[in-house]
Write a protein that holds these residues in place. Structure first.
Motif, mmCIF file in Angstrom:
data_model
loop_
_atom_site.group_PDB
_atom_site.id
_atom_site.type_symbol
_atom_site.label_atom_id
_atom_site.label_comp_id
_atom_site.label_asym_id
_atom_site.label_seq_id
_atom_site.Cartn_x
_atom_site.Cartn_y
_atom_site.Cartn_z
ATOM 1 N N HIS A 532 -72.404 -48.840 32.120
ATOM 2 C CA HIS A 532 -72.199 -49.303 33.935
ATOM 3 C C HIS A 532 -70.915 -50.303 33.855
ATOM 4 O O HIS A 532 -70.712 -51.128 33.085
ATOM 5 C CB HIS A 532 -73.429 -50.233 34.435
ATOM 6 C CG HIS A 532 -74.426 -48.999 34.429
ATOM 7 N ND1 HIS A 532 -75.199 -48.665 35.617
ATOM 8 C CD2 HIS A 532 -75.664 -48.993 33.556
ATOM 9 C CE1 HIS A 532 -76.054 -48.165 35.446
ATOM 10 N NE2 HIS A 532 -76.279 -47.923 34.119
ATOM 11 N N ASP A 535 -66.290 -51.476 37.707
ATOM 12 C CA ASP A 535 -65.898 -50.804 39.012
ATOM 13 C C ASP A 535 -66.884 -50.148 39.961
ATOM 14 O O ASP A 535 -66.609 -49.550 40.703
ATOM 15 C CB ASP A 535 -64.573 -50.099 38.972
ATOM 16 C CG ASP A 535 -64.903 -48.718 38.075
ATOM 17 O OD1 ASP A 535 -65.910 -48.542 37.465
ATOM 18 O OD2 ASP A 535 -63.940 -47.972 37.872
ATOM 19 N N THR A 537 -68.664 -47.487 38.391
ATOM 20 C CA THR A 537 -68.960 -46.396 37.981
ATOM 21 C C THR A 537 -69.858 -46.287 36.718
ATOM 22 O O THR A 537 -69.952 -47.300 36.362
ATOM 23 C CB THR A 537 -67.687 -45.552 37.908
ATOM 24 O OG1 THR A 537 -66.921 -46.499 36.655
ATOM 25 C CG2 THR A 537 -66.768 -45.444 38.863
ATOM 26 N N LYS A 538 -70.344 -45.028 36.279
ATOM 27 C CA LYS A 538 -71.225 -44.896 35.166
ATOM 28 C C LYS A 538 -70.622 -43.759 34.341
ATOM 29 O O LYS A 538 -70.444 -42.772 34.845
ATOM 30 C CB LYS A 538 -72.645 -44.925 35.668
ATOM 31 C CG LYS A 538 -73.627 -44.842 34.704
ATOM 32 C CD LYS A 538 -75.077 -44.793 35.475
ATOM 33 C CE LYS A 538 -75.404 -43.345 36.038
ATOM 34 N NZ LYS A 538 -76.832 -43.246 36.533
ATOM 35 N N GLU A 539 -71.101 -44.010 33.007
ATOM 36 C CA GLU A 539 -70.916 -42.827 32.136
ATOM 37 C C GLU A 539 -72.096 -42.646 31.253
ATOM 38 O O GLU A 539 -72.660 -43.689 30.727
ATOM 39 C CB GLU A 539 -69.609 -42.988 31.023
ATOM 40 C CG GLU A 539 -69.305 -42.132 30.105
ATOM 41 C CD GLU A 539 -68.100 -42.400 29.141
ATOM 42 O OE1 GLU A 539 -68.065 -41.796 28.314
ATOM 43 O OE2 GLU A 539 -67.728 -43.574 29.510
ATOM 44 N N LYS A 563 -61.920 -49.070 31.094
ATOM 45 C CA LYS A 563 -62.492 -50.166 31.919
ATOM 46 C C LYS A 563 -63.497 -50.946 31.158
ATOM 47 O O LYS A 563 -63.891 -50.804 30.172
ATOM 48 C CB LYS A 563 -63.441 -49.236 32.980
ATOM 49 C CG LYS A 563 -62.373 -48.542 33.747
ATOM 50 C CD LYS A 563 -63.168 -47.697 35.119
ATOM 51 C CE LYS A 563 -64.086 -46.448 34.448
ATOM 52 N NZ LYS A 563 -64.549 -45.434 35.454
#
Length: 624
Positions: A532, A535, A537-539, A563
């Motif tokens: 997490h 900004d 967003t998530k990967e 990030k």
């Protein structure tokens, strides 16, 4: 020899030859709901009728196969059957008002059924919903009076490893045909009035649903009929015929019948499971007496897939990784690869754990498409043959082209469990060597450190340097973070000695995260992560199990990202049966739970003592 008998031949029986022999025997029918077992009779006190489920009622040929020779393990109850395929023609003589269900196809319908019943049976073959061959009204009429007359029902079954049957004057009988893709199958249900409205709605539909789904994942059902019978046996399988138990409840005051959600799904699940046994082990003929998991575990895995295809959020009991964690972390276990009679925690060991292992292989390790292909290959390669565990493992690897030794060893040969802990996260960034940047960074980091208690308490103290200004010099006016000309000159000298590529590397603004993991459970598995970012967003990151190859206890993984990462979650979708999710978060996360408060009664029985006693009880129940 106890449950086994050997016949010694006068001379060896050569390949391709045959011999005939006759056996006389008798069989005592037990009251199944009193004594238990896999067959027997049920007595209905209200109307004085009986329902018979006949299984294990005749001497069956012991198995002889290449891997073991003769199967000499006695039948002791848990380890089920190791049988050979054969062709059966059986004549069953019963009271004339009885309806009989049996392994195989009925050979003489014109002698035992009315013209109308025969016509209904023919209509059922192409019907789009179950057709009543014997209606509830007709069954209730049969219950009223007995008869001294008899009828003989003749059934024929080819290439089956057993023969079972059921008989009662109470039976309602419905049927529906199903196009199997390669041949037509007649799905049929036999049940007393006590089974409705549950049975007429769900039994035959569940049979057809099972065949549709098992065909998809294994092979086309090869037999002409598939039967579900309601009686005293909760759930048991035989070729083409199964015994299944759940019935509605009766309101004692109103006499109305109703069923709970648990009863409804219990019926659907047990029918899927028992009809599923028509594939494993009735066709893929594994040695149940030695390896319970080879039929129960594989069948429970396919049962889970069929249940999930019934409706959204189907309440499957076994199959999901999250449902096996309590057992995996419990004590008093045996490996899956344990003889049937020696297993502890039988249901979890032989049903739940292997089914979960296969689902994890499908969803997380191999992938659906490839695993489905490999499982179908095993099913088709070994149908009407007798596979061993090694045949199953080798076929999965052979068909998928994936080395699964590490997974098979951990899940099937040990009692290790999954508990991957995210112990530490280190954030590294590139040192730019630029004093303007690096000293500012150092100041920011140092300011995050707490002041010492001494410094805090000395803040109001009058210092010497404040009383005598002449004592102040350059170092009092500037701190260690001040950039000097010497710093700038040294940096310029460094840059003059670098090429353009090296200069660009110093400007790298990426974040280097070093993640330290420990394997607390001992079972090697892939490491699955959700990252997490700041900004929002998530990967999702999937690290193969091979990361543990050099050290199965501790590993570190470097992640380089542009990030900033705010949070890391291990196994975010609970795919791996991780038994302790409290160590799966960075930063660490409090695990929500509840504590029960009790009113203190008298004596020394304090609230916490009672709370601790309940924890002990829960722990024991979870272990059982």
């Amino acid at each position: 020899n106890d449950t086994m008998m050997r016949i010694d031949l006068d001379k060896p029986l050569k390949s391709g030859e045959s011999i005939e022999f006759n056996i006389g025997w008798k069989f005592n029918i037990i009251e199944a709901d009193v004594l238990g077992g896999r067959g027997g009779y049920e007595y209905f006190e209200d109307d004085g009728n009986y329902l018979y489920e006949m299984s294990q009622w005749f001497p069956r040929v012991a198995a002889y196969y290449d891997a073991e020779g003769w199967q000499n393990k006695q039948f002791m109850g848990r380890g089920e059957f190791t049988l050979e395929f054969g062709n059966y023609e059986v004549a069953i003589t019963v009271p004339a008002d009885h309806i009989v269900a049996a392994t195989g196809t009925l050979q003489n319908p014109d002698e035992v059924l009315t013209d109308e019943q025969q016509q209904r049976l023919e209509e059922a073959e192409t019907a789009d919903k179950p057709v009543k061959i014997v209606t509830q009204e007709e069954a209730l009429e049969n219950e009223k009076e007995g008869t001294s007359e008899t009828k003989t029902w003749v059934f024929k079954a080819d290439n089956v490893r057993d023969f079972a049957w059921a008989s009662s004057r109470k039976f309602i009988w419905d049927a529906q045909g199903f196009d199997n893709g390669e041949s037509d199958v007649l799905a049929m249900s036999f049940y007393p009035e006590e089974g409705n409205p549950l049975w007429e709605r769900y039994s035959t539909a569940s049979i057809i649903h099972t065949i549709e789904n098992y065909n998809k994942y294994s092979f086309a059902y090869p037999y002409p009929v598939a039967i579900s019978v309601n009686g005293p046996v909760g759930g048991m399988e035989y070729p083409m015929l199964t015994f299944n138990g759940p019935r509605p409840y009766v309101n004692e005051e109103s006499g109305e019948k109703y069923y709970s959600k648990r009863t409804k799904y219990g019926l659907i699940s047990v029918i899927i499971h028992e009809i599923g046994h028509s594939y494993f082990p009735m066709i893929v003929n594994s040695d149940e007496r030695q390896w319970t998991w080879m039929d129960e575990g594989l069948n429970t895995y396919l049962q889970f897939l069929a249940e999930q295809a019934w409706e959204d959020d189907y309440p499957s009991w076994r199959g999901e990784a999250r449902n096996i964690t309590g057992y995996m972390a419990s004590r008093n276990q045996m490996p899956i690869m344990t003889n049937s009679e020696s297993i502890l925690q039988f249901g979890n060991n032989a049903y739940g754990k292997p089914a979960t292992a296969l689902n994890i292989l499908r969803e997380t390790i191999v992938g659906r498409e490839l695993f489905d292909f490999a499982f179908r290959e095993y099913s088709r390669r070994w149908k009407f043959k007798r596979p061993t565990p090694e045949d199953f493992f080798r076929t999965l690897e052979d068909a998928s082209g994936v080395d699964l030794d590490w997974f098979i060893r951990g899940w099937f040969y040990t009692t290790d469990h999954v508990d991957i802990s995210l112990d530490k996260v280190n954030l590294l960034t590139v040192n730019t060597q630029d004093p303007e940047v690096e000293k500012a960074w150092k100041k920011k980091v140092d300011q995050q450190d707490p002041k010492s208690i001494t410094a805090i308490r000395n803040e109001d103290m009058v210092k010497k340097i404040a009383q005598q200004e002449h004592l102040r010099d350059f170092y009092n006016e500037n701190d260690e973070y001040t950039v000097t000309n010497a710093d700038r000159n040294e940096y310029k000298k460094l840059l003059d000695g670098l090429d353009d590529e090296q200069k660009q590397m110093l400007k790298n603004g990426k974040n280097f995260y070093v993640l330290d993991f420990s394997n607390k459970g001992g079972l090697v598995m892939p490491i699955l992560l959700d990252l997490h970012f700041a900004d929002g967003t998530k990967e999702h990151v999937r690290i193969p199990a091979e990361i543990w190859r050099r050290s199965p206890e501790h590993v570190s993984k470097l992640l380089i990202r542009d990030k900033k990462i705010d949070q890391i979650v291990v196994d975010p979708y609970w795919e791996t049966a991780d038994t302790d999710t409290s160590n799966n978060y960075w930063p660490a996360r409090a695990v929500p739970s509840r504590i029960e408060l009790y009113k203190r009664d008298h004596g020394d029985d304090s609230m916490m003592e009672r709370y601790n006693e309940e924890l002990d009880t829960d722990d024991k129940n979870a272990e059982e």
